[in-house]
Design a protein around this motif. Structure first.
Motif, PDB file in Angstrom:
ATOM      1  N   PRO A 146       0.815  -1.218   0.000  1.00 36.43           N
ATOM      2  CA  PRO A 146       0.000   0.000   0.000  1.00 36.43           C
ATOM      3  C   PRO A 146       0.852   1.272   0.000  1.00 36.43           C
ATOM      4  O   PRO A 146       0.433   2.302  -0.518  1.00 36.43           O
ATOM      5  N   ASP A 147       2.050   1.170   0.533  1.00 40.79           N
ATOM      6  CA  ASP A 147       2.879   2.368   0.671  1.00 40.79           C
ATOM      7  C   ASP A 147       3.592   2.650  -0.648  1.00 40.79           C
ATOM      8  O   ASP A 147       4.262   1.772  -1.202  1.00 40.79           O
ATOM      9  N   PRO A 148       3.479   3.863  -1.185  1.00 43.51           N
ATOM     10  CA  PRO A 148       4.055   4.146  -2.511  1.00 43.51           C
ATOM     11  C   PRO A 148       5.558   3.889  -2.569  1.00 43.51           C
ATOM     12  O   PRO A 148       6.042   3.287  -3.527  1.00 43.51           O
ATOM     13  N   THR A 149       6.298   4.325  -1.539  1.00 44.81           N
ATOM     14  CA  THR A 149       7.740   4.142  -1.576  1.00 44.81           C
ATOM     15  C   THR A 149       8.087   2.668  -1.534  1.00 44.81           C
ATOM     16  O   THR A 149       8.894   2.175  -2.309  1.00 44.81           O
ATOM     17  N   ASN A 150       7.449   1.997  -0.636  1.00 44.50           N
ATOM     18  CA  ASN A 150       7.677   0.564  -0.509  1.00 44.50           C
ATOM     19  C   ASN A 150       7.313  -0.152  -1.806  1.00 44.50           C
ATOM     20  O   ASN A 150       8.030  -1.014  -2.298  1.00 44.50           O
ATOM     21  N   PHE A 151       6.212   0.252  -2.373  1.00 44.17           N
ATOM     22  CA  PHE A 151       5.751  -0.324  -3.632  1.00 44.17           C
ATOM     23  C   PHE A 151       6.833  -0.166  -4.700  1.00 44.17           C
ATOM     24  O   PHE A 151       7.211  -1.107  -5.390  1.00 44.17           O
ATOM     25  N   TRP A 152       7.338   1.050  -4.767  1.00 41.39           N
ATOM     26  CA  TRP A 152       8.347   1.320  -5.803  1.00 41.39           C
ATOM     27  C   TRP A 152       9.606   0.492  -5.562  1.00 41.39           C
ATOM     28  O   TRP A 152      10.105  -0.182  -6.461  1.00 41.39           O
ATOM     29  N   VAL A 153      10.109   0.527  -4.339  1.00 43.61           N
ATOM     30  CA  VAL A 153      11.370  -0.152  -4.044  1.00 43.61           C
ATOM     31  C   VAL A 153      11.237  -1.646  -4.249  1.00 43.61           C
ATOM     32  O   VAL A 153      12.068  -2.280  -4.900  1.00 43.61           O
ATOM     33  N   LYS A 154      10.148  -2.198  -3.742  1.00 41.67           N
ATOM     34  CA  LYS A 154       9.988  -3.649  -3.844  1.00 41.67           C
ATOM     35  C   LYS A 154       9.778  -4.077  -5.294  1.00 41.67           C
ATOM     36  O   LYS A 154      10.295  -5.112  -5.724  1.00 41.67           O
ATOM     37  N   THR A 155       9.028  -3.297  -6.017  1.00 45.78           N
ATOM     38  CA  THR A 155       8.783  -3.662  -7.405  1.00 45.78           C
ATOM     39  C   THR A 155      10.071  -3.564  -8.211  1.00 45.78           C
ATOM     40  O   THR A 155      10.370  -4.408  -9.059  1.00 45.78           O
ATOM     41  N   LEU A 156      10.832  -2.520  -7.904  1.00 47.69           N
ATOM     42  CA  LEU A 156      12.093  -2.359  -8.608  1.00 47.69           C
ATOM     43  C   LEU A 156      13.000  -3.546  -8.314  1.00 47.69           C
ATOM     44  O   LEU A 156      13.711  -4.050  -9.181  1.00 47.69           O
ATOM     45  N   GLN A 157      12.963  -3.980  -7.075  1.00 47.91           N
ATOM     46  CA  GLN A 157      13.768  -5.116  -6.675  1.00 47.91           C
ATOM     47  C   GLN A 157      13.327  -6.382  -7.403  1.00 47.91           C
ATOM     48  O   GLN A 157      14.146  -7.135  -7.920  1.00 47.91           O
ATOM     49  N   ALA A 158      12.019  -6.569  -7.473  1.00 51.61           N
ATOM     50  CA  ALA A 158      11.510  -7.769  -8.135  1.00 51.61           C
ATOM     51  C   ALA A 158      11.624  -7.643  -9.648  1.00 51.61           C
ATOM     52  O   ALA A 158      11.783  -8.626 -10.348  1.00 51.61           O
ATOM     53  N   GLY A 159      11.515  -6.457 -10.150  1.00 46.65           N
ATOM     54  CA  GLY A 159      11.626  -6.240 -11.582  1.00 46.65           C
ATOM     55  C   GLY A 159      10.320  -6.397 -12.315  1.00 46.65           C
ATOM     56  O   GLY A 159      10.150  -5.837 -13.384  1.00 46.65           O
ATOM     57  N   VAL A 160       9.448  -7.202 -11.765  1.00 50.67           N
ATOM     58  CA  VAL A 160       8.189  -7.422 -12.477  1.00 50.67           C
ATOM     59  C   VAL A 160       7.008  -7.150 -11.554  1.00 50.67           C
ATOM     60  O   VAL A 160       7.113  -7.264 -10.347  1.00 50.67           O
ATOM     61  N   LEU A 161       5.922  -6.772 -12.165  1.00 54.59           N
ATOM     62  CA  LEU A 161       4.692  -6.556 -11.417  1.00 54.59           C
ATOM     63  C   LEU A 161       3.562  -7.114 -12.261  1.00 54.59           C
ATOM     64  O   LEU A 161       3.458  -6.802 -13.441  1.00 54.59           O
ATOM     65  N   GLU A 162       2.794  -7.997 -11.674  1.00 54.12           N
ATOM     66  CA  GLU A 162       1.691  -8.538 -12.446  1.00 54.12           C
ATOM     67  C   GLU A 162       0.385  -8.189 -11.764  1.00 54.12           C
ATOM     68  O   GLU A 162       0.146  -8.572 -10.622  1.00 54.12           O
ATOM     69  N   VAL A 163      -0.425  -7.430 -12.455  1.00 55.99           N
ATOM     70  CA  VAL A 163      -1.707  -7.027 -11.897  1.00 55.99           C
ATOM     71  C   VAL A 163      -2.780  -7.838 -12.614  1.00 55.99           C
ATOM     72  O   VAL A 163      -2.551  -8.341 -13.713  1.00 55.99           O
ATOM     73  N   PRO A 164      -3.920  -7.986 -11.962  1.00 61.24           N
ATOM     74  CA  PRO A 164      -4.956  -8.838 -12.568  1.00 61.24           C
ATOM     75  C   PRO A 164      -5.279  -8.371 -13.983  1.00 61.24           C
ATOM     76  O   PRO A 164      -5.290  -7.182 -14.286  1.00 61.24           O
ATOM     77  N   ALA A 165      -5.497  -9.351 -14.838  1.00 54.45           N
ATOM     78  CA  ALA A 165      -5.795  -9.029 -16.228  1.00 54.45           C
ATOM     79  C   ALA A 165      -7.136  -8.331 -16.327  1.00 54.45           C
ATOM     80  O   ALA A 165      -7.940  -8.358 -15.406  1.00 54.45           O
ATOM     81  N   ARG A 166      -7.315  -7.712 -17.471  1.00 56.69           N
ATOM     82  CA  ARG A 166      -8.529  -6.905 -17.619  1.00 56.69           C
ATOM     83  C   ARG A 166      -9.740  -7.762 -17.922  1.00 56.69           C
ATOM     84  O   ARG A 166     -10.825  -7.258 -18.137  1.00 56.69           O
TER      85      ARG A 166
END
Lengths: 170, 459, 985, 419
Positions: free
Chosen positions: C523-543
């Motif tokens: 939920p936290d924007p900074t955390n979101f950014w850092v963790k996603t950058l670390q993982a490299g990928v982000l998969e959100v539910p398909a449309r």
């Protein structure tokens, strides 16, 4: 001490051989024969068998033992490395090494021993009776333990080309 | 073979020792003829080509050779084995002479030994040059070092290095020790100061004493005896380079004897070539008689039969083994395939043409002898080519089959060894009596005695 | 004895000069890449040479008595970054993105420089797989020869400020005058870039965004729009398909998403005793593609014939479904059985076509719909975002440009001057445009004719993101400070918008604004950014599933076009993106140039492949140069398995401005098809030369009846799991040895290769080259058969000479426990380790090459020349910058040294050390050699045989397992699982 | 023709040994000569470069100092030869200072080496003067800063003229560079001398025959050969070996002071040795952790510590000279040995805490590595990683062996270190 020697000069080994036989039968001491080549019969008649072969055999056996110790130390004790699934002590392979080293060392050592016993080394000046002894004449060197005239006579009979009396330092 | 009977003239003409000495020292004491300079020039040119090739391969790398990822040994090892084979004859002659007391070998063995020494030197160049990093060649010597690392005694290549070193040193000892009385002779005869000094130095104070001769003969016998197994073992070990491997066409037990016979065969052929040339050049017809050449030809005939047998045996074992890789190598690659031309050249030259020597006329005809001896040398080169290239170029996995073509550098190095060999032999001819005087003299005496006896018998 | 060594002023300053000359300016200031204490490889040659010469003349060294070692520097950081441990590698997630090519990657960063690319296992698309081009992309970062090093105007360098002033002024003028301007890009997979371009468009309303792909997939998108009203490219689920029918579609090599497709395909091809089932693959194609080579049944047909078969297949299916057939055709191939099979596998079948033509793709879509593929083997819920190319718009733009109607044109990641069929026309068009500029990273033909070159960063220096599939996002982050004075494209746009050139923040804000709400893990924007950058990928539910509204009438509209396309000729051509070159943008990458094409084994070249029969009828022999349609000159390669009357030519070659490795290699096949259909009729051909020598790594393609690749069929396998592997039992029974079995007290490493899963994609070859500093040797040396790859893909033909079966076999050092090579090395340079590895010690090797001869597998390589440093071999490592790609954990081999696969022992050592330091045992799968890690289809498995639980221990007991040439009793540590095919009975 | 050829050979034979000797000497000398030339060229260039690059960087800092200085009395450059001669004498104490101060050279060595002399060498001083355009010898001498300098330079004042002369000398040193050091002068003489003697002996033995007693020849030859062989063996063993290597570092950093007297833990500076193959050479900011506060050392005063601050200001890291340096083909990991193996630093590096000047303790030869692997026990039982060695564990349990050597678990494998 200086001794006098009688030297008979021959140009043919056949005559030489006969002469030595005759002189020997008379009990004349033959000091040496110098010549460009040596007849096998002469050698047989006048000299004892050389001990070089015994030395050679001894060296060979020693080398085999030492080489075995060496290769065993290297392959098993010092740094056992594994090659192609073979045990570290792969004896058949070592046989070749031992065999070759044995020949190499024995050959070299025997030659070295020969040179030592003959006091030969590169650069040594030859002590020749006469330069022709190295070319085409045989010099039969006799000790003068008999009457020189008698010896001279025998030599002449046997076809010596020339007879030299010489005083040498012992 | 072990008889001592003298059945024919080994030294022709009724010669005194003085005469013999004069005639045999002619090459050393007289001004060399024009052809000597010619041969020397050719040799030097070849040597220069070789030097260029060696420079290329050392400065650029082995990439200048025609080798590939699969054919990692090519002309280098072919030439190595070929030269080693040629280098066999000298020592073989010495053994015939010294151990088996074959008097007829006496007048040939000096030149044959010289040939051995130069051929082995030529051969020894290749293992050194074929290394990727020849400047580290000393790694191959087992000496104590700070790495605490020795080497692999299982490797036939190490055996090879050891065998060649041993063979070279023993050959040189045989050759040189056999030369000592002759050197002393020349030292006394020569008028040239430098010559006197050098010959004198190398004659090591030899004074021709009977007692020395006694030990000397023993020594020569021992050296000959030691060299005898070497003659067999050197090429056997070279053969082990191949036989110990797993490659089809290499991995056969027949290889060691086959190599040994091949070596004797090629060595004698080369001896024949050289003897014919020497005889012609120095008019040594009285010392190198037709009988000598005839004898060599007989040996060649015999060798050729064995070689032919070996070829056929190899084919048979390949077929009998049922191993598909071997069958491919022997029957598809060599017999009929990409390498069939070389195979049939080898087979014809080595196994068929020497059969000419069944005819006495051929044995006594110098031209035929000469041509056949050259043919055998060529045939033996192709034998090594077949063994190396046909196996490596088409081995187990067809994916890595590659063709092989030599480059200019490969050829250059080969020519260079010819240059080295020629120059060596020329220097030998120029400075050392070609025929061992001290060994020929007793033979000549025996000859004389025989003649006298015959005369007496007749009267 | 104490030696004194002296520091002198000269050494200090000389080192500085060196750096100043050879390293780009930014380096010194930032010192991002300092030469670190342990970094030996970068400057190794002088020391080596020194020792070498000392060795050769050690006596003269003695005489000198002052044989000094060269003084070496150890320069620490001024301020060491917290996260950096000198000498230890760290991994960062990023994304490889180039046009339609996409791969989420992990980048190995050692002492501040990226040296190795691996796949990101977190991505559900690739699951850690990579492709050869992805693996090689790290080398193009250090491409000193071809990278643009600064902004340029008409060939002269200028400062970025000047360039900005110029461009802003001119764009302003054009906007003020209402003139047109265009930005030509490939399909933009980056949503943020699209957003930024939209902003830029807002500022410059006359800007037109023209999307143009060199190899276009837009046909699929348009086909779906026309047929179903949805402009999508669906996701093809090869892992659900039991019957795959391909029409000229190289989906394992280059088509759409090959890494993902290879994984899915292999998943369905893998058989085991638990699952003796596999998919059936039938391929119709003109050329012999990698995919075709993997097919169970391959039907070589000319492209026109291929289309006829497709049409008749549709007719048949339509007939079965009670619909009207499309048009009457009479192909040589009878499709009845195939149609029957498709209906039989309803919902489990998949038909794919590689054609870029909309009409063909509509047919395919219709067939798929008839066979019930949609919703089963075709997934429309996560459509691919690729294939946005709009050829019509591009054509319009070009014609407008040539008429001088366009004020400015900008090229981003496109190279139409090379890739567009009408070179002259496009060059004229660019010349007629007021302002032309290119954002090319490396030299290309388009940039060379543009007025301005404003070089973009390499992707390893850039920020960015990508959405390859709907909902599948990934991030790109810089791994190194820019090597040259380049600027990211997006930063350029930002600058020209008058904003701060900080794309990083822009990206971050966009993600936080748009993607944060779509997920609920962070939920936290900074955390979101850092963790996603670390993982490299982000998969959100398909449309959600796209609503397909079939429009059967649409097919009627395309008949005219189809009729035109089925016009055949005696001789037709097919062009295809080559596995290593793709569309040619990476042509200056010597790793890729030297990667042998898995099917033909040719490298450094393209060619016109032609079947033996056709060649004979045309009077062509291998090596003849022919000129096709008066446009392209390529050499002829005789290749069995091609359709009669077909020439197959790879795209991506024939560059003229690509750099030393790229230029003049083969012919440019893009020129052939004016309509960019990638196949067509050969209207004329002439022989213009002969005797061309190919650089091939394999020239003999028959197994000669040897059991090298063991094959069987699924039916036989079901009955007997050892089918095709009967020899194994025989050899096991007859194994005898004088010596005791070798023992391995600790680990016993082994590698298993599943020949069923291996598609021959050659990713492992490049991965190995990248990991192990294997040199590039150039075309001439390859011709001499001296390729240095430690790992190779062997290929054999089986069966019919006209339509042979093709098998691939990855071959690396077999690490035999009874290794023939070890016995014969005189200097103990190659020995067996306690862990079963066949070790080679380069520094001990004197190069007798005996081991090479005695290796039955011929996997040993020799450094015939000083390959690593000599420029003549097209190697990047001859420059200081190029050498930065070297793996510091692997020795760079000198000339005269033998080398070979080491099972990536550096990785084994690293993993063991990690386990030791953490005081735990090593886990299975923790150690992965580069080839294993790179494999997209997981065909290679590595592990410890002493661990009974490990995967390899299981696999080696499999009855499919065999060892290569096991009759030699070499006891290899590499096992192969027999290849099982599933032909139609 | 034949005779000329022969004569040629003879003549060649006579000159050959001399030619050989000449050739060898040229070969040996050549690389040195070339290097020497480089040195001069490099230095000349380097000096100019340094001035250019450093002028700007230090200008700001220097501006503050110059405010107090009378501008017209002092100017650099344009020194006469006389200045130089006098400056050298002054520095070396051949001419007394006006103030009666003792010579500079008694504390500031002029030779290349000044290991263990804590005072900056003449070259160092010259370099410092050269780098900083506002550096005034007079100011430094007449108003010394820092405890150490104040005590040492008590009542030593320098006149403007003397300063000028010293500056001339500084410039000369900078141009010449610190004098070349001839390594092993004694050894070279012995080696070459013996060589010549041996040659003479051979010549006399064989040709000239002047000396009657052959034993002398033989003795010379034997001794000469033995000595030469010894050199050859020693040198070839030491090829690429640098045991005892103790270069002068850019900063006179003393491990004795830091690790010994102040008992700083090794890991404080060499931070990463637990996790990385490299032990890590501390970065500048690590030094500044302490030396931000400690600005003067008891021995070297401020001169050496200032270099850290200079590096910080100029942004150029200090270029240490590498001492422990394995060849490129050898991979060694500190983490493996320190962390997993539990070795102490001193086992390889010696008693660093007793070294003012750090030197290479072990010879770092392969034999040295192997010996350690063979003799030392691994942490076998304690580390669960080694659980895979079932047989060895069984042996320990059965009491067959006490401990496991590194060599038993692969410590002798080639690919432990070479890959």
């Amino acid at each position: 001490m200086s001794t006098k020697q009688i030297i008979g000069v021959f140009d043919d080994e056949a005559l030489l051989l006969k002469a030595t036989q005759k002189l020997k039968s008379h009990g004349v001491n033959i000091r040496d024969i110098y010549g460009p080549s040596a007849d096998h019969d002469l050698i047989k008649n006048l000299t004892r068998e050389s001990k070089l072969p015994y030395l050679s055999v001894f060296t060979g056996i020693l080398t085999i033992l030492l080489t075995f110790a060496f290769v065993y130390y290297v392959t098993v004790i010092d740094y056992p490395l594994h090659y192609g699934g073979k045990p570290v002590f792969a004896f058949p392979s070592l046989v070749v090494v031992m065999y070759l080293l044995c020949i190499l060392i024995t050959g070299a050592f025997t030659t070295f021993s020969f040179l030592t016993s003959e006091k030969m080394f590169p650069g040594k000046a030859p002590r020749l009776v006469d330069p022709r002894a190295a070319i085409d004449r045989f010099y039969l060197v006799l000790e003068r333990n008999f009457n020189p005239d008698e010896i001279t006579e025998w030599l002449r009979e046997e076809g010596a080309e020339e007879i030299i009396e010489k005083e040498t330092e012992a | 073979m072990l008889n001592n009977k003298i059945r024919y003239a080994l030294v022709k003409g009724n010669k005194t020792y003085g005469q013999i000495t004069d005639e045999l020292l002619a090459n050393v004491e007289q001004k060399p003829p024009l052809w000597w300079y010619g041969a020397m020039t050719i040799g030097t040119i070849l040597l220069a080509i070789g030097a260029w090739a060696v420079y290329m391969s050392l400065s650029q790398g082995l990439g200048t050779w025609g080798l590939t990822n699969s054919v990692a040994w090519g002309w280098d090892i072919i030439n190595f084995v070929w030269w080693i084979g040629i280098g066999h004859a000298g020592t073989a002659f010495s053994i015939f002479f010294l151990v088996f007391r074959q008097k007829w070998a006496g007048s040939i063995n000096r030149a044959a030994e010289a040939m051995t020494v130069f051929a082995v030197v030529c051969a020894a160049m290749f293992p050194l040059l074929h290394m990727g990093r020849p400047w580290l060649a000393f790694y191959i010597a087992p000496y104590p070092n700070t790495r605490l690392l020795w080497l692999n005694f299982n490797s036939p290549l190490f055996w090879d290095v050891l065998a060649i070193t041993t063979y070279l040193i023993t050959s040189i000892m045989l050759w040189y020790m056999g030369m000592v009385p002759d050197l002393a002779t020349i030292a006394q005869r020569t008028k040239n100061k430098v010559g006197k000094f050098l010959y004198g130095m190398f004659s090591m104070g030899w004074n021709g004493s009977l007692y020395s001769y006694n030990r000397y003969e023993t020594l020569m016998k021992i050296l000959g005896g030691l060299a005898a197994p070497l003659v067999i073992s050197v090429h056997t070990i070279v053969a082990l380079d191949f036989a110990v491997s797993v490659m089809p066409g290499w991995h056969t037990t027949i290889l060691p004897p086959y190599f040994f016979v091949g070596a004797i065969f090629s060595g004698f052929a080369m001896v024949l070539t050289i003897m014919i040339l020497l005889r012609k050049a120095f008019k040594l017809t009285d010392y190198i008689t037709e009988k000598h050449l005839d004898n060599i030809a007989q040996v060649l005939k015999f060798g050729s039969l064995i070689i032919g047998l070996a070829y056929v045996t190899e084919l048979f074992t390949a077929w009998y083994s049922g191993v598909e890789y071997e069958i491919f190598t022997f029957f598809r690659a060599r017999f009929t395939g990409n390498y069939s031309v070389q195979f049939w050249v080898m087979f014809t030259f080595n196994a068929i043409i020497p059969q000419l020597f069944w005819f006495k006329k051929a044995r006594r005809n110098l031209v035929i002898l000469f041509i056949v001896s050259i043919i055998i040398n060529i045939g033996m080169w192709f034998e090594r080519y077949i063994i190396l290239v046909s196996t490596l170029a088409q081995d187990y996995l067809p994916s890595s089959w590659t063709p092989y073509h030599p480059t200019m550098v490969d050829i250059g190095i080969y020519l260079g060894t010819f240059g080295l060999f020629t120059c060596g032999m020329m220097m030998f001819i120029r400075y050392i009596p070609i025929i061992a005087i001290n060994e020929v003299k007793p033979i000549a005496r025996a000859e004389k005695l025989r003649k006298l006896k015959e005369q007496n018998h007749e009267h | 004895m104490e030696k004194k060594y002296w520091k002198s002023l000269k050494e200090v300053q000389r080192a500085e000069h060196l750096q100043a000359d050879e390293l780009p300016a930014d380096h010194q200031a930032k010192s991002m890449i300092d030469i670190l204490a342990d970094d030996d490889n970068s400057k190794s040659s002088s020391r080596r040479d020194f020792l070498k010469w000392c060795g050769i003349s050690f006596f003269s060294a003695t005489v000198l008595s002052a044989c000094e070692n060269p003084v070496k520097k150890a320069i620490p950081y001024l301020n060491q970054p917290e996260e950096l441990i000198p000498g230890k590698a760290s991994w960062y997630a990023s994304t490889y993105l180039r046009g339609n090519d996409y791969c989420p990657v992990l980048v190995k960063n050692r002492d501040g420089r990226p040296i190795k690319i691996e796949g990101n296992t977190l991505s559900s698309i690739t699951k850690g797989g990579t492709s050869a081009r992805v693996q090689a992309s790290v080398l193009s970062l250090y491409d000193t020869g071809a990278r643009y090093k600064q902004a340029m105007r008409n060939g002269e360098g200028l400062l970025w400020e000047e360039a900005d002033a110029d461009v802003v002024k001119k764009l302003g003028e054009i906007t003020a005058q209402g003139g047109r301007m265009a930005l030509v890009t490939p399909t933009l997979l980056s949503p943020v870039t699209r957003a930024l371009i939209d902003e830029f468009k807002a500022a410059h309303p006359s800007l037109e965004l023209v999307t143009w792909d060199a190899v276009s997939y837009a046909g699929i998108r348009k086909a779906h729009e026309q047929l179903f009203g949805q402009p999508i490219i669906p996701d093809y689920r090869f892992d659900n398909a039991e019957l795959i029918v391909g029409f000229g579609c190289d989906f394992l090599g280059t088509w759409l998403s090959p890494v993902e497709f290879a994984r899915r395909y292999a998943k369905k091809r893998r058989v085991s005793r638990d699952k003796p089932e596999m998919s059936q693959h039938i391929q119709f194609e003109g050329m012999l593609s990698l995919t075709g080579a993997n097919a169970d049944e391959r039907v070589p047909v000319k492209p026109s014939e291929e289309l006829k078969i497709l049409i008749s297949l549709y007719n048949k299916l339509a007939g079965l479904a009670g619909q009207s057939p499309a048009m009457e055709v009479s192909p040589a191939y009878d499709v009845d059985a195939l149609a029957g099979q498709l209906m039989e596998h309803r919902g489990r079948a998949l038909v794919v076509s590689g054609s870029p033509q909309k009409e063909v793709q509509m047919l395919v879509a219709a067939i798929n719909q008839l066979s019930g593929a949609y919703g089963n083997t075709i997934d429309t819920s996560t459509p691919l975002m690729t294939g946005m190319s709009d050829d019509d718009a591009f054509e319009t733009l070009l014609s407008d440009m040539s008429q001088g109607k366009v004020g400015a044109v900008m090229f981003y990641q496109t190279n139409p001057v090379y890739q567009y069929p009408d070179t002259e026309g496009i060059v004229n068009a660019i010349k007629n445009t007021g302002l032309s500029l290119s954002f090319a990273t490396t030299r290309d033909e388009t940039a060379e004719v543009c007025q301005y070159i404003l070089p973009d960063h390499h992707y390893l220096e850039s920020w960015g993101d990508a959405e390859f599939k709907a909902g599948h996002y990934s991030l790109m982050q810089p791994l190194i400070h820019p090597l040259f004075k380049t600027r990211q494209f997006q930063d350029s746009l930002l600058t020209w918008l008058g904003r701060e050139a900080d794309f990083h923040s822009y990206l971050k804000n966009w993600w936080q604004k748009n993607l944060l709400p779509q997920q609920n893990v962070y939920p936290d924007p900074t955390n979101f950014w850092v963790k996603t950058l670390q993982a490299g990928v982000l998969e959100v539910p398909a449309r959600g599933m796209a609503n397909l509204l079939p429009n059967p009438g649409a097919l009627g509209d395309i008949m005219a076009a189809l009729r035109e396309q089925i016009q055949g000729a005696d001789l037709e051509y097919v062009t295809y993106p080559s596995l290593s070159m793709g569309d040619g943008h990476d042509a200056n990458n010597p790793w890729l140039q030297e990667l042998p094409d898995p099917v033909t084994s040719v490298c450094w070249d393209n060619f016109s492949a032609v079947s033996p029969a056709t060649a004979a009828s045309l009077g062509l022999v291998e090596g003849d140069m022919i000129r096709i349609n008066d446009k392209v000159e390529v050499p002829v390669l005789i290749q069995p398995g091609l359709a009669a009357g077909t020439l197959a030519i790879a795209l991506g070659y024939g560059r003229t401005q690509g750099g030393i490795s790229a230029d003049g290699r083969g012919g440019n096949a893009f020129l052939l098809s004016p309509k960019r259909s990638f196949h067509g009729l050969v209207s004329s051909w002439t022989k213009v030369g002969s005797g061309h020598l190919f650089a091939r790594t394999q020239t003999h393609f028959s197994m000669e009846g040897r059991a090298i690749v063991r094959e069987s069929t699924l039916d036989k396998y079901k009955n007997d799991p050892a089918a095709g592997n009967e020899l194994r039992e025989y050899h096991l029974k007859h194994h005898n040895t004088l010596y005791p079995d070798p023992e391995f007290p600790g680990h016993h490493w082994a590698l298993m290769v599943d020949l069923n899963a291996c598609t021959g994609c050659s990713t492992c070859v490049v991965a190995c080259q990248s990991e192990n500093n294997t040199p590039v040797i150039g075309k001439d040396e390859v011709r001499r058969r001296r390729i240095m790859h430690w790992m190779r893909i062997d290929r054999y033909y089986t069966g019919d000479a006209d339509n042979p079966g093709v098998v691939f076999q990855p071959l690396m050092c077999q690490h035999c426990d009874h290794a023939p090579c070890e016995n014969v090395c005189p200097v103990a340079a190659t020995t067996h380790s306690q862990e079963g590895i066949n070790q080679i010690t380069y520094n001990r090797c004197v190069g007798t090459k005996y081991c090479i001869n005695n290796c039955p597998y011929k996997v040993r390589r020799f450094n015939w020349y000083e390959y690593a440093t000599k420029e003549q071999f097209n190697t990047h490592t001859s420059t200081d910058l190029g050498r930065m790609v070297l793996n510091p954990d692997v020795t760079v081999r000198e000339r005269g040294v033998v080398e070979k696969c080491s099972f990536c022992v550096q990785r084994i050592q690293e993993a063991k050390l990690k386990a030791k330091m953490e005081r735990r045992t090593l886990k299975d799968g923790e150690v992965m050699p580069a080839c294993v890690q790179a494999c997209p289809s997981s065909a290679l498995v590595f592990g410890d045989l002493n661990d009974p639980e490990s995967k390899v221990s299981q696999l080696i007991k499999d009855s499919r397992n065999y060892h290569l040439l096991e009759e030699l009793h070499t006891l290899p540590s590499v096992g192969y699982l027999t290849k099982i095919r599933n032909p139609r009975s | 023709m034949h005779n000329t050829f022969k004569e040629g050979i003879i003549r060649l034979g006579k000159v050959f040994p001399m030619v050989l000797v000449l050739l060898i000497s040229i070969i040996c000398w050549l690389p040195k000569a070339v290097q020497g030339q480089d040195t001069l060229a490099g230095e000349a260039e380097g000096v100019v470069e340094t001035v250019d690059s450093l002028v700007e960087e230090t200008a700001e800092a220097a501006a503050e100092i110059t405010e107090n200085q009378p501008a017209e009395a002092y100017a650099r450059g344009g020194y006469s030869k006389q200045d130089l001669r006098r400056g050298e004498r002054l520095f070396k104490g051949l001419v007394p200072f006006g103030s009666g101060a003792h010579s500079c050279a008694s504390c500031h060595y002029t030779s290349r080496t000044d290991t263990l002399n804590w005072n900056p060498s003449a070259f160092d001083l010259a370099l410092a003067w050269h780098k900083d355009p506002e550096y005034r010898i007079q100011q430094k001498m007449n108003n010394p800063t820092g405890m150490r300098m104040m005590t040492d330079h008590l009542d030593m004042t320098v006149t403007l003229e003397e300063e000028r002369q010293l500056e001339a000398y500084y410039e000369a040193i900078l141009e010449e560079g610190p004098g070349e050091l001839r390594a092993y002068p004694v050894n070279s003489i012995i080696f070459w001398g013996l060589g010549v003697l041996m040659l003479l002996a051979v010549v006399d033995l064989l040709i000239t025959k002047k000396v009657r007693f052959k034993a002398i020849h033989v003795l010379i030859l034997i001794v000469g050969l033995v000595v030469h062989m010894q050199y050859a063996v020693a040198e070839s063993r030491n090829l690429g070996r640098t045991q005892g290597y103790a270069p002068d570092q850019p900063i006179k950093f003393s491990h004795l002071v830091h690790a010994g007297e102040n008992a700083i833990d090794c890991n404080y500076c060499h931070t990463v040795n637990q996790f990385s193959p490299s032990s890590g050479i501390p970065s500048n900011n690590t030094c500044l952790n302490c030396h931000g506060v400690i600005r003067e050392g008891t021995r070297s005063g401020r001169f050496e510590i200032n270099k850290i601050h200079q590096a910080e200001e100029s942004g150029k890291p200090i270029e240490w000279l590498r001492i422990h340096d394995l060849p490129d083909h050898t991979f060694y990991s500190h983490a493996q040995h320190v962390n997993a193996g539990g070795l102490e630093c001193l086992e390889c590096h010696g008693t660093v805490e007793e070294m003012h000047v750090l030197y290479q303790h072990a010879d770092l030869s392969m034999g040295w590595c192997l010996t350690c692997h063979r003799d030392n026990d691994a942490d076998f039982v304690g580390n669960p990683y080694f659980g895979i060695y079932k047989q060895l564990h069984q042996d320990i349990k059965d009491g067959k062996i006490d401990a496991v050597k590194a060599a038993q678990i692969g410590g002798e494998d080639c690919m432990k270190c070479h890959y």
